[in-house]
Design an enzyme around this catalytic site. Structure first.
Site, PDB file in Angstrom:
ATOM      1  N   SER A 190      31.790  -4.720 -27.509  1.00  0.00           N
ATOM      2  CA  SER A 190      32.283  -3.436 -27.026  1.00  0.00           C
ATOM      3  C   SER A 190      32.025  -3.328 -25.516  1.00  0.00           C
ATOM      4  CB  SER A 190      31.603  -2.325 -27.822  1.00  0.00           C
ATOM      5  OG  SER A 190      32.311  -1.137 -27.707  1.00  0.00           O
ATOM      6  N   ASP A 205      40.760  -3.026 -34.940  1.00  0.00           N
ATOM      7  CA  ASP A 205      40.089  -2.291 -33.875  1.00  0.00           C
ATOM      8  C   ASP A 205      41.143  -1.566 -33.043  1.00  0.00           C
ATOM      9  OD1 ASP A 205      38.577  -1.245 -31.877  1.00  0.00           O
ATOM     10  OD2 ASP A 205      37.416  -3.062 -31.501  1.00  0.00           O
ATOM     11  N   HIS A 257      36.241  -2.345 -35.395  1.00  0.00           N
ATOM     12  CA  HIS A 257      35.339  -2.635 -34.276  1.00  0.00           C
ATOM     13  C   HIS A 257      34.094  -3.386 -34.770  1.00  0.00           C
ATOM     14  CE1 HIS A 257      34.431  -1.962 -30.101  1.00  0.00           C
ATOM     15  NE2 HIS A 257      33.342  -1.271 -30.323  1.00  0.00           N
TER      16      HIS A 257
END
Ligand SMILES: *[C@@H]1O[C@H](CO)[C@@H](O)[C@H](O)[C@H]1NC(C)=O
Ligand SMILES: *[C@@H]1O[C@H](CO)[C@@H](O)[C@H](O)[C@H]1NC(C)=O
Ligand SMILES: *[C@@H]1O[C@H](CO)[C@@H](O)[C@H](O)[C@H]1NC(C)=O
Ligand SMILES: *[C@@H]1O[C@H](CO)[C@@H](O)[C@H](O)[C@H]1NC(C)=O
Ligand SMILES: *[C@@H]1O[C@H](CO)[C@@H](O)[C@H](O)[C@H]1NC(C)=O
Ligand SMILES: *[C@@H]1O[C@H](CO)[C@@H](O)[C@H](O)[C@H]1NC(C)=O
Ligand SMILES: *[C@@H]1O[C@H](CO)[C@@H](O)[C@H](O)[C@H]1NC(C)=O
Ligand SMILES: *[C@@H]1O[C@H](CO)[C@@H](O)[C@H](O)[C@H]1NC(C)=O
Ligand SMILES: *[C@@H]1O[C@H](CO)[C@@H](O)[C@H](O)[C@H]1NC(C)=O
Ligand SMILES: *[C@@H]1O[C@H](CO)[C@@H](O)[C@H](O)[C@H]1NC(C)=O
Ligand SMILES: *[C@@H]1O[C@H](CO)[C@@H](O)[C@H](O)[C@H]1NC(C)=O
Ligand SMILES: *[C@@H]1O[C@H](CO)[C@@H](O)[C@H](O)[C@H]1NC(C)=O
Length: 728
Positions: free
Chosen positions: A580, A661, A693
């Site tokens: 991320s 995602d 994610h």
């Protein structure tokens, strides 16, 4: 007992490194929920078996005196949820996932854990409801709340009974067509109420439940509760006397993509009027400038107050989370004509405390609340009396491990669930005098965790780059389980996501630092500018600064390791990894000098091209962190773009990007991989079509760990690269 012998043997052997498989197949336990008398607590248990390729589930009971764990007798294949019935010792109301009359529906049952076979069906519900909460009223009726997707007309949505659409087209008028891992449909989640009448043997009043959101006025965002994708029954509550409910929805006059703002609505259980927002426009809270995301509405035991939390900024998802309490005033209760509720006495709790509140639990006397907050790389418990002054600084009641669940027992002691780098779940009682009594520790029971312990964790503090910041920065150090004094291990430098987040002393089945360390590395996990748990200034200072202070902090942390921890950490053969924002940072590092200090880079679902950041739907995020929308002046979309530094890319890189995602679409990972390949830089691309994610499926997780470790072990230690990649 046999299991204990296994552990003793493993400890004697000394070198007990933990593998990805062990972490993934170890039991997973939910936080225990105590019964009304505080003698036992119910918790969920699940365990994945790689041999059987299936998950075993159970509802287990923890004896709060002895720590003994037994099966509750609730069949976990049939019981999806169970809640204690107040006023009883072992009575439960539960959801049975099967409804023989309505396919796709569920049923409600009353049972006694002491005699689970003497159960009784009380209601048939038309859709797959979940999130059960119950109050046992003075009249003896049970009032409950549940949630489900609902049609625009308010009727609960049952996918099994819904007609199949003739086409798959999805047509949108406004932004936010999808979020996290779901495309929006016309159905939205709603909270429903129902009453089980004592007089009719707990039959469901009017044979139906009532949609509580249906009449809330809106002109932009259709009210939805629980708030997706992570909201659950914590987004609503019923007062213990059953008279009032509270529920959370995003602000109905703001669009979902631009804002995080949400409001808590309260209404009379018996009333027919739509609930009213206690912190919406016009309220004292709102007018005082507290307009951001709110949550955790929690009624006091005496039903007279409601505690909740809220952020100030209406589009800042990492603003400080502050605690509030209001008085609940009931008007016309039991008059039968649509009773009313109002709130007054709104008050901030410890408003000057420089920490963000997590969960909320009331003391039995309704005079103080317990909360959890991130504090120096762990989640700790705190107590705040309602009558405390504005400058009150709550003291931490817990220390080393991270609190994952907190319940208050009738004698005012706390039942705490916690975890740490070395244990997936510890349950203990914390008395008001601070005495701790351990009830259960996974570390001592689970064979797969054998040999883990606090001995592998260290921390250090170092000077960061942020000007005029009066604290040092923090970093975790995790050594291999079989660490040998005098040996040197390559560095595994792990950058956290968020960017407003932290590397903490917590258990994870996704990024488990101990399994990285047990590949023969020392993990160093820094908390640079942007991190949470060290005060709001550090968190806030990353806005508009993605590639400046945090990068410099990451460099300073690395230099600290090189200069001061070189007796056991080899930085010359180190690797860097992150997911991320941590993936963005690894991509930024790839294009900057620090990138040349690593043998390999691992990036998971990270942004590689900030100019394409508008592919996400969380536009509030860029508006805050990049200082405005993409067309505005003086934003940072092009200031800190990893792909503008492609000329410097040269370190072997492993790129993970998952199809589901929708926040950081896979195009970022693909364009990064294409660049690396085109430049001739050794690289691999790993994609999971069925993960968002996060990688959650245990088989997928095992592959994720195996392939990443194969990559770093190849570039750091010269191990052979496996032949698992799909060729042209
Ligand atoms: C420590 O564990 C690693 C990983 O399992 C193993 O390769 C290594 O040989 C072990 N070292 C010692 C000294 O036992
Ligand atoms: C639990 O429920 C499943 C599914 O209905 C059933 O097959 C199983 O026999 C039940 N187990 C027990 C112990 O009753
Ligand atoms: C509700 O509480 C009362 C005691 O206040 C208890 O007698 C009753 O059994 C409870 N209701 C149910 C359904 O268990
Ligand atoms: C769940 O419901 C099914 C269908 O009515 C029933 O056969 C089963 O016994 C129920 N199980 C429990 C635990 O309530
Ligand atoms: C609500 O809409 C659904 C889907 O069109 C329909 O099946 C249902 O009957 C409607 N409910 C009411 C109360 O009109
Ligand atoms: C929605 O209502 C609010 C007042 O509650 C108003 O400020 C806003 O302009 C309205 N928005 C639209 C799109 O009508
Ligand atoms: C019914 O409610 C209204 C306000 O909603 C109130 O003015 C009135 O007094 C109530 N009537 C009774 C009988 O409680
Ligand atoms: C509070 O945290 C400090 C470390 O910051 C620790 O030394 C202390 O023991 C903690 N207090 C309690 C009651 O756990
Ligand atoms: C670290 O910062 C502190 C002030 O926060 C300063 O006193 C100290 O000299 C600095 N240390 C180094 C090595 O720069
Ligand atoms: C190494 O540690 C010393 C003492 O804490 C400190 O002064 C120095 O700045 C550290 N080195 C780096 C590169 O941070
Ligand atoms: C969303 O925010 C942007 C600024 O970031 C603004 O230009 C736009 O008008 C907003 N849209 C709505 C519907 O609020
Ligand atoms: C952008 O920055 C320049 C230079 O600091 C300033 O003059 C201008 O007002 C800024 N524009 C906006 C929209 O803030």
């Amino acid at each position: 007992m046999v299991r204990h012998f296994g552990i003793v043997a493993a400890l004697a052997a000394g070198a007990c490194a933990i593998t990805p498989k062990q972490v993934l197949q170890a039991p997973r336990r939910g936080a225990p929920v105590p019964n009304p008398s505080g003698k036992v607590a119910l918790f969920s248990y699940s365990q994945y078996s790689f041999e059987e390729q299936s998950t075993t589930r159970a509802w287990q009971l923890l004896n709060l005196e002895t720590g003994e764990i037994t099966d509750s007798g609730l069949n976990s294949s049939e019981v999806s949820e169970a809640v204690w019935i107040p006023g009883t010792e072992t009575g439960v109301l539960y959801i049975n996932g099967t409804n023989e009359e309505i396919p796709g529906g569920v049923t409600l049952w009353i049972a006694d854990i002491a005699k689970p076979s003497e159960r009784k069906i009380v209601a048939s519900l038309e859709a797959p409801f979940s999130g059960l909460k119950v109050a046992n009223t003075s009249s003896g009726d049970l009032r409950f709340l549940v949630n489900s997707l609902a049609y625009p007309n308010g009727t609960a949505y049952n996918e099994e009974l819904a007609p199949k659409p003739r086409h798959t087209g999805r047509l949108y008028n406004d932004i936010y067509p999808r979020h996290w891992d779901h495309w929006l449909t016309k159905q939205r989640y709603a909270v429903f109420s129902g009453t089980l009448l004592k007089a009719s043997g707990y039959g469901l009043e009017d044979h139906k439940v009532r949609n509580l959101l249906q009449d809330i006025p809106f002109n932009v965002t259709k009210p939805e509760s629980p708030v997706q994708p992570f909201g659950g029954s914590g987004d609503y509550d019923i007062s213990p006397d059953g008279s009032i409910y509270a529920l959370l929805t995003k602000a109905p006059h703001l669009n979902k993509a631009n804002f995080t703002a949400s409001y808590i609505y309260v209404g009379a259980f018996e009333g027919s009027a739509a609930p009213q927002a206690l912190n919406g426009p016009g309220s004292e809270a709102y007018e005082a400038g507290h307009q951001g995301a709110s949550g955790a509405p929690t009624f006091s035991p005496n039903s007279k107050k409601l505690a909740y939390y809220q952020q100030d900024g209406e589009y800042y998802e990492s603003d400080r989370v502050k605690l509030y309490v209001v008085d609940i005033n009931q008007g016309g209760y039991n008059t039968g004509n649509g009773s009313t509720v109002s709130t007054s006495g709104w008050k901030g709790l410890a408003p000057d405390w420089d920490r963000s509140a997590g969960s909320i639990a009331w003391a039995p006397d309704s005079k103080s609340v317990y909360t959890t907050a991130e504090d120096y790389a762990r989640t700790r418990a705190f107590l705040i009396p309602l009558d405390s002054d504005a400058d009150f600084k709550p003291k931490n009641l817990t220390s080393v491990t991270s609190v994952t669940g907190l319940a208050v027992l009738p004698d005012s002691s706390l039942l705490i669930a916690a975890n740490a780098i070395w244990t997936s779940a510890d349950f203990y009682r914390l008395s008001t005098d601070g005495t701790q009594k351990t009830l259960f520790s996974a570390l001592e029971i689970d064979e797969d965790l054998a040999g883990l312990g606090p001995h592998t964790l260290e921390e250090f503090f170092y000077n960061g780059s942020l000007p005029n910041f009066d604290q040092q920065l923090h970093a975790l150090v995790v050594k291999p389980s079989n660490f040998t004094e005098g040996d040197k291990y390559p560095l595994a430098y792990i950058i956290h996501g968020g960017p407003q987040g932290s590397n903490a002393n917590a258990w994870s089945t996704r990024w488990n630092f101990q399994i990285w360390a047990d590949q023969g590395y020392v993990v160093v996990a820094p908390n640079p500018t942007g991190s949470t748990g060290f005060g709001q200034e550090l968190t806030d200072s990353i806005a508009g600064e993605w590639g400046s202070y945090p990068y410099e902090d990451v460099v300073l942390g690395w230099e600290y390791v090189r200069d001061n921890l070189s007796s056991f950490i080899d930085t010359k053969n180190g690797i860097v990894a992150g997911a991320s924002y941590g993936g963005f940072m690894t991509n930024w590092i790839q294009g900057h000098d620090l990138g040349r200090e690593f043998k390999a880079i691992v990036t998971h679902d990270g942004i590689s091209n900030t100019e394409s950041a508008f592919t996400t739907e969380e536009l509030w995020f860029m508006r805050h962190d990049y200082l405005g929308p993409i067309w505005a002046e003086n934003t940072t979309y092009s200031k800190f773009n990893p792909q503008d530094h492609v000329a410097n890319f040269s370190t072997p890189q492993f790129v993970v990007h998952n199809t589901l995602d929708y926040r950081l679409p896979e195009s970022d990972g693909l364009s990064l991989f294409n660049i690396l390949q085109t430049k001739g830089i050794p690289s691999r691309f790993l994609n999971f079509p069925d993960e968002n994610h996060h990688v959650l499926d245990p088989e997928n997780s095992l592959f994720w760990n195996t392939e990443i470790f194969n990559w770093i072990n190849h570039w750091s230690k010269g191990h052979e690269l496996d032949g698992n990649a799909i060729g042209q």
